[in-house]
Design a protein around this motif. Sequence first.
Motif, short mmCIF file in Angstrom:
data_model
loop_
_atom_site.label_atom_id
_atom_site.label_comp_id
_atom_site.label_asym_id
_atom_site.label_seq_id
_atom_site.Cartn_x
_atom_site.Cartn_y
_atom_site.Cartn_z
N ASN A 218 -7.33 15.65 1.48
CA ASN A 218 -7.80 14.72 0.46
C ASN A 218 -9.04 15.23 -0.25
O ASN A 218 -9.17 15.09 -1.47
N ASP B 14 -5.09 5.51 -5.71
CA ASP B 14 -3.64 5.58 -5.46
C ASP B 14 -3.37 6.61 -4.37
O ASP B 14 -3.77 7.76 -4.48
N ARG B 15 -2.68 6.16 -3.32
CA ARG B 15 -2.33 7.03 -2.20
C ARG B 15 -0.85 6.91 -1.90
O ARG B 15 -0.23 5.89 -2.15
N TRP B 16 -0.29 7.98 -1.33
CA TRP B 16 1.09 7.94 -0.88
C TRP B 16 1.15 7.09 0.38
O TRP B 16 0.44 7.36 1.34
N PRO B 17 2.00 6.06 0.41
CA PRO B 17 2.05 5.20 1.61
C PRO B 17 2.53 5.94 2.86
O PRO B 17 2.10 5.62 3.96
N GLU B 18 3.39 6.93 2.69
CA GLU B 18 3.94 7.65 3.84
C GLU B 18 2.90 8.53 4.52
O GLU B 18 2.88 8.65 5.74
N THR B 19 2.06 9.19 3.73
CA THR B 19 1.13 10.18 4.29
C THR B 19 -0.33 9.76 4.21
O THR B 19 -1.15 10.25 4.97
N GLY B 20 -0.66 8.89 3.27
CA GLY B 20 -2.05 8.50 3.07
C GLY B 20 -2.82 9.46 2.19
O GLY B 20 -4.00 9.26 1.92
N TYR B 21 -2.14 10.53 1.72
CA TYR B 21 -2.80 11.48 0.83
C TYR B 21 -3.00 10.86 -0.55
O TYR B 21 -2.25 9.99 -0.96
N LYS C 286 -2.64 10.25 -4.29
CA LYS C 286 -1.45 10.39 -5.13
C LYS C 286 -1.81 10.76 -6.57
O LYS C 286 -1.16 11.60 -7.18
N LYS D 242 3.63 14.28 -2.14
CA LYS D 242 3.50 13.63 -0.85
C LYS D 242 3.11 14.63 0.23
O LYS D 242 2.45 14.28 1.19
#
Length: 102
Positions: free
Chosen positions: A37, A62-69, A71, A85
Amino acid sequence: MDLEEITGKKTSVAMASSDVKPKSISRAKKWSEEIENLYRFQQAGYRDEIEYKQVKQVSMIDRWPETGYVKKLQRRDNTFYYYNKQRECDDKEVHKVKIYAY
């Protein structure tokens, strides 16, 4: 794995208050989700999430829900960076990531 294990230094996290300046800087030694990040914020021209929130006056990123990275980030010139992702910070790029302590 936390930041202390990665850098060998203790760091404290500061909240996004007005004009917080870092006290010290170190370089990342090995990859982690936190380093991923930081890499994304630094690609977009910011030190870290704290500076991004100060400059852009946002509370949510904004973050990817699957990874938390991260977005999506808005650069200072108002163009957007969109991230995948999956991991984008290759091992050869890890040493370029700066870790700021507050």
